[in-house]
Design a protein around this motif. Sequence first.
Motif, short mmCIF file in Angstrom:
data_model
loop_
_atom_site.label_atom_id
_atom_site.label_comp_id
_atom_site.label_asym_id
_atom_site.label_seq_id
_atom_site.Cartn_x
_atom_site.Cartn_y
_atom_site.Cartn_z
N ASN A 97 -1.87 -13.53 11.57
CA ASN A 97 -1.77 -12.75 11.03
C ASN A 97 -0.89 -11.73 11.04
O ASN A 97 0.00 -11.74 11.00
CB ASN A 97 -2.37 -12.06 12.43
N GLY A 98 -1.12 -10.50 9.94
CA GLY A 98 -0.52 -9.87 9.14
C GLY A 98 0.94 -10.46 8.75
O GLY A 98 1.64 -9.94 7.66
N ALA A 99 0.18 -11.52 7.97
CA ALA A 99 1.22 -12.44 6.85
C ALA A 99 0.82 -11.63 5.47
O ALA A 99 2.37 -12.22 4.57
CB ALA A 99 1.45 -13.71 7.08
N GLY A 100 -0.18 -11.17 5.52
CA GLY A 100 -0.78 -11.02 4.22
C GLY A 100 -1.36 -11.27 3.16
O GLY A 100 -1.51 -11.18 1.88
N LYS A 101 -1.99 -12.00 3.92
CA LYS A 101 -3.29 -12.83 2.76
C LYS A 101 -4.37 -12.09 2.55
O LYS A 101 -4.63 -12.15 1.58
CB LYS A 101 -3.56 -13.91 3.83
N THR A 102 -4.47 -11.01 3.04
CA THR A 102 -5.53 -10.29 2.69
C THR A 102 -5.13 -9.30 1.55
O THR A 102 -5.66 -8.66 0.74
CB THR A 102 -6.37 -9.23 4.38
N THR A 103 -4.25 -8.73 1.68
CA THR A 103 -3.45 -8.14 0.95
C THR A 103 -3.20 -8.95 -0.54
O THR A 103 -3.62 -7.75 -1.61
CB THR A 103 -1.74 -7.84 1.64
N TYR A 110 1.15 -0.63 -0.13
CA TYR A 110 -0.08 -0.06 0.20
C TYR A 110 1.11 1.26 0.24
O TYR A 110 1.78 1.56 0.89
CB TYR A 110 -1.02 -0.12 0.99
N VAL A 130 4.25 -4.67 1.38
CA VAL A 130 3.72 -6.03 1.85
C VAL A 130 4.35 -7.49 1.60
O VAL A 130 4.82 -8.41 2.32
CB VAL A 130 2.56 -5.79 2.47
N GLU A 168 -11.42 -15.43 4.99
CA GLU A 168 -12.09 -15.85 6.21
C GLU A 168 -13.58 -16.01 6.58
O GLU A 168 -14.26 -15.51 7.25
CB GLU A 168 -11.58 -15.04 7.70
P1 ATP Z 1 -4.92 -10.61 9.03
O1 ATP Z 1 -5.45 -12.08 9.54
O2 ATP Z 1 -4.79 -10.33 10.75
O3 ATP Z 1 -6.00 -9.29 8.52
P2 ATP Z 1 -3.15 -11.13 7.16
O4 ATP Z 1 -2.57 -12.11 6.36
O5 ATP Z 1 -4.33 -11.08 5.81
O6 ATP Z 1 -3.78 -10.60 8.65
P3 ATP Z 1 -2.44 -7.99 5.94
O7 ATP Z 1 -4.25 -7.66 6.16
O8 ATP Z 1 -2.21 -8.64 4.38
O9 ATP Z 1 -2.17 -10.15 6.90
O10 ATP Z 1 -1.14 -7.31 6.08
C1 ATP Z 1 -0.30 -7.69 6.54
C2 ATP Z 1 0.38 -5.51 6.46
O11 ATP Z 1 0.39 -5.12 6.18
C3 ATP Z 1 0.25 -6.19 7.66
O12 ATP Z 1 1.71 -5.34 8.38
C4 ATP Z 1 -0.26 -4.78 7.59
O13 ATP Z 1 -0.52 -3.50 8.79
C5 ATP Z 1 -0.21 -3.91 6.52
N1 ATP Z 1 -1.42 -3.30 6.33
C6 ATP Z 1 -3.14 -3.42 6.09
N2 ATP Z 1 -3.60 -3.16 5.43
C7 ATP Z 1 -2.93 -2.19 5.06
C8 ATP Z 1 -3.71 -0.52 4.73
N3 ATP Z 1 -4.61 -0.41 4.17
N4 ATP Z 1 -2.05 0.51 4.47
C9 ATP Z 1 -0.92 -0.32 5.11
N5 ATP Z 1 -0.97 -1.46 5.18
C10 ATP Z 1 -1.55 -2.05 4.89
#
Ligand code: ATP
Length: 239
Positions: free
Chosen positions: A41-47, A16, A21, A164
Amino acid sequence: TTSGPLLRIAGLSSGYGRVGVLEDIDIEVDPNEIVVVLGPNGAGKTTLLNSISGVARASAGTITFEGRDITGMRPEQVVRLGITHCPEGRQIFQRLTVEENLVAAHIGRAGKSFEALRAEAFDLFPVLKERRNSVASRMSGGQQQMLAIGRALMAEPKLLMLDEPSLGLAPKIVHQIFRIILDLSRNGISILLVEQNVQLALECGDYAYLLNTGKVKLHGPAQEMAEHSALSEHYLGGA
Ligand code: ATP
């Protein structure tokens, strides 16, 4: 139809703005496959899902869908090609009815009528038919999740990305949702599934990737991943 994977992600780095990420990710989804993405959590899955759907920006690498380069495409273009993202936290319109939520999600992508798609959604989720005139906010968490998936189906996806879907739901409902995911894949929809429920996800999936700190740490057939001792280490390591 093209041969080869439906979705191919090669050397993808993304994030972002200036925040990186994901780093050098390779992932493939074959037609009719359920591919699971695991990770703490925070691994980057949603990203990862956001990168595919055009919400997060790729800084390197390519995303190819049905042989076409979709890297950098806008979300509305991506959805028209047949990729639908069902986000975490069921982003449905709380103040609209079930029916209105479905209407609002119909984009007329591949030409099926609204009525035909609604009938398919009602077949999959009879409770949505029963509650078609109920306001979404009055429904249970499980019913809202079903509505979120119903909405995603209104865009006639070839690839459905679920973030999820079991979050916060009772075990019985979670099993129902997973059964429907299997049904969808049998009906020809490929699935990219982000899940915290590792055991169920690996039972239902064909192939799995483990993400941690923005990288693919492990991948393999779902059954092999289920038996992999490193899986729990990565979860603990990232917690
Ligand atoms: P979760 O299960 O907690 O959602 P995740 O594996 O889906 O975890 P992401 O949501 O992809 O992880 O987040 C990965 C990293 O990107 C995290 O460090 C988060 O802080 C960062 N991040 C997520 N969304 C944004 C954003 N809109 N802007 C900046 N950084 C972001």
